[in-house]
Design a protein around this motif. Structure first.
Motif, short mmCIF file in Angstrom:
data_model
loop_
_atom_site.label_atom_id
_atom_site.label_comp_id
_atom_site.label_asym_id
_atom_site.label_seq_id
_atom_site.Cartn_x
_atom_site.Cartn_y
_atom_site.Cartn_z
N ILE A 337 0.86 -1.18 0.00
CA ILE A 337 0.00 0.00 0.00
C ILE A 337 0.90 1.23 0.00
O ILE A 337 1.84 1.31 0.77
N GLY A 338 0.58 2.18 -0.89
CA GLY A 338 1.40 3.38 -0.96
C GLY A 338 0.56 4.64 -0.88
O GLY A 338 -0.53 4.73 -1.45
N GLY A 339 1.04 5.61 -0.12
CA GLY A 339 0.41 6.92 -0.03
C GLY A 339 1.43 7.99 -0.36
O GLY A 339 2.59 7.89 0.06
N PHE A 340 1.02 9.03 -1.11
CA PHE A 340 1.95 10.04 -1.59
C PHE A 340 1.30 11.42 -1.49
O PHE A 340 0.09 11.55 -1.61
N ILE A 341 2.13 12.41 -1.27
CA ILE A 341 1.67 13.79 -1.33
C ILE A 341 2.69 14.58 -2.16
O ILE A 341 3.90 14.42 -1.98
N GLY A 342 2.18 15.36 -3.10
CA GLY A 342 3.09 16.07 -3.98
C GLY A 342 2.50 17.37 -4.48
O GLY A 342 1.36 17.74 -4.14
N TYR A 343 3.28 18.08 -5.29
CA TYR A 343 2.85 19.32 -5.93
C TYR A 343 3.06 19.19 -7.43
O TYR A 343 4.02 18.57 -7.88
N ASP A 344 2.15 19.80 -8.18
CA ASP A 344 2.28 19.83 -9.64
C ASP A 344 2.78 21.19 -10.10
O ASP A 344 2.30 22.24 -9.63
N PHE A 345 3.72 21.16 -11.05
CA PHE A 345 4.23 22.40 -11.65
C PHE A 345 4.16 22.25 -13.16
O PHE A 345 4.82 21.37 -13.73
N GLY A 346 3.33 23.08 -13.81
CA GLY A 346 3.23 23.04 -15.26
C GLY A 346 4.40 23.77 -15.92
O GLY A 346 4.85 24.80 -15.42
N PHE A 347 4.89 23.21 -17.03
CA PHE A 347 6.02 23.83 -17.74
C PHE A 347 5.53 24.98 -18.65
O PHE A 347 4.47 24.89 -19.27
N GLY A 348 6.32 26.01 -18.73
CA GLY A 348 6.08 27.08 -19.68
C GLY A 348 5.00 28.06 -19.25
O GLY A 348 4.37 27.92 -18.20
N ALA A 349 4.78 29.05 -20.13
CA ALA A 349 3.78 30.09 -19.85
C ALA A 349 2.39 29.50 -19.78
O ALA A 349 1.58 29.87 -18.91
N ASN A 350 2.08 28.56 -20.68
CA ASN A 350 0.76 27.95 -20.66
C ASN A 350 0.60 27.04 -19.44
O ASN A 350 -0.50 26.90 -18.90
N GLY A 351 1.71 26.41 -19.01
CA GLY A 351 1.65 25.57 -17.82
C GLY A 351 1.27 26.37 -16.59
O GLY A 351 0.59 25.87 -15.69
N GLY A 352 1.66 27.65 -16.54
CA GLY A 352 1.31 28.50 -15.42
C GLY A 352 -0.16 28.86 -15.36
O GLY A 352 -0.66 29.31 -14.33
N LYS A 353 -0.87 28.67 -16.49
CA LYS A 353 -2.31 28.95 -16.51
C LYS A 353 -3.14 27.78 -16.00
O LYS A 353 -4.34 27.95 -15.74
N TRP A 354 -2.54 26.63 -15.90
CA TRP A 354 -3.25 25.41 -15.51
C TRP A 354 -3.84 25.57 -14.11
O TRP A 354 -3.20 26.11 -13.21
N ASN A 355 -5.06 25.09 -13.93
CA ASN A 355 -5.74 25.24 -12.64
C ASN A 355 -4.96 24.65 -11.47
O ASN A 355 -5.08 25.11 -10.33
N PHE A 356 -4.16 23.58 -11.73
CA PHE A 356 -3.49 22.87 -10.64
C PHE A 356 -1.98 23.13 -10.62
O PHE A 356 -1.22 22.39 -9.98
#
Length: 376
Positions: A337-356
């Motif tokens: 069983i595995g549990g994880f916590i992380g953060y998402d970082f979108g690449f580029g200018a369009n990645g910065g517009k991503w909701n998450f």
């Protein structure tokens, strides 16, 4: 609900193995009170060879670059004593410490123990010491080989690979008695502590398990390798944009991603003597570590609505996503069983517009037997 059940089905079918793992060799903590056998080689131990025995001796001689072997065969006319190397076992009522353990290929009830070496200890210049050297005789009894007659003062800092023993009660322990060197360290003409060869690199250590006897000791190791996290839950939120409340809904996904994981594994070394054959029992442990993964996702006007500068209606773009985080994986018998916590970082200018973009998420995975997080 249907999407959740479908995701679990994908986990069982699409992800038969979550990655390839590598790990350092387990080190096991040998507890207090476990009987250990230390075996050393004693040279020139007498053995009586019966009359009538045939003795073959080989003598090697050199003639320039040529090596000549002379074989001499004798038949003993009387009982004769000859000196041989002898493996002498020494019983230790206890020798706690860190070690690697493996099963003996010759004896199915014996575990071979490779202790970690003695730590380095530095004696300062000006310290008064006296050294006593011991040997073991052919009957397994220690005796003084040589010793310094009196204290002497060190003229420079000196480092030795020996264990510091400051508790006077430990001088009665078996491992103290069988040390081949004892350094007495003095303070005000009194012994302050001892330095001894507690974990002898020239000795072989082992322990015996009776039939049906089993042990369960603490073990540790480092693990690293490739990993995928099959299920992710991204948290929704509400953001005020130009006086308007923009709501981003929660997101539960099962997607493909590939990353690297490095962690510290805490577990139990469990083995049983099953009718003269050592059997590893099911694994119990937990691996705690960090990971970083790469994936891709498609964004559109809806999935960028929380940015304040969403994409145009009908516009769709693929972006790369970098996801670092922390994880813990539990091994309970054949279930992982595995549990994880992380953060998402979108690449580029369009990645910065991503909701998450720059938002946290939770990951989860469960597997049985072959469908494990790691593939050994």
């Amino acid at each position: 609900m249907k999407s959740f059940i479908l995701s679990l089905a994908l986990l069982a079918i699409v992800y038969p193995g979550f990655g390839q793992t590598y790990k350092t060799k387990d080190f096991v903590k040998i507890p207090q009170g476990v009987e250990i056998t230390k075996t050393i080689t004693v040279k020139n131990c007498d053995e009586v060879i019966k009359a009538g025995s045939v003795i073959t001796r080989e003598i090697k001689k050199k003639n320039g670059k040529e090596e000549v072997t002379i074989v001499k065969v004798d038949t003993l006319k009387i009982d004769t004593k000859l000196g041989f190397d002898k493996a002498v076992p020494l019983k230790l009522s206890s020798l706690p410490g860190k070690a690697n353990i493996s099963a003996s290929e010759k004896d199915g009830s014996t575990l071979l123990i490779n202790y970690y070496l003695n730590p380095e200890h530095t004696l300062d210049s000006g310290t008064n010491i006296r050294i006593v050297y011991y040997k073991i005789d052919c009957d397994g009894k220690p005796f003084i080989e040589k010793q310094e007659a009196r204290q002497r003062r060190l003229s420079q800092d000196t480092s030795v690979l020996l264990c510091k023993i400051s508790n006077k009660q430990d001088t009665a322990a078996d491992w103290f008695k069988y040390s081949d060197v004892v350094i007495e360290v003095y303070k005000n003409d009194m012994i302050d502590y001892y330095l001894i060869n507690k974990y002898d690199r020239n000795g072989s250590y082992s322990m015996q398990l009776d039939n049906r006897e089993y042990i369960s000791y603490t073990k540790r190791s480092m693990e690293f390798g490739a990993i995928t996290i099959p299920l992710k839950y991204r948290f929704g939120y509400t953001r005020d944009i130009d006086g308007n409340a923009v709501k981003v809904n929660n997101e539960f996904i099962a997607d493909a991603n590939l990353g690297l994981f490095a962690g510290y594994k805490l577990g139990r070394y469990r083995v049983r003597n099953d009718g003269g054959k050592l059997k590893d029992l099911s694994d119990l442990g937990a691996t705690i570590g960090v990971f970083a993964s790469l994936s891709s996702t498609s964004i559109d006007s809806l999935s960028t609505a929380g940015s304040g500068t969403p994409l145009k209606t009908g516009e769709k773009i693929s972006i790369g996503v970098f996801s670092p985080g922390l994880g813990i994986m539990l091994s309970i018998y054949n279930v992982q069983i595995g549990g994880f916590i992380g953060y998402d970082f979108g690449f580029g200018a369009n990645g910065g517009k991503w909701n998450f973009h720059k938002r946290p998420w939770l990951g989860f995975g469960v597997a049985y037997s072959l469908a494990s997080f790691w593939k050994s």
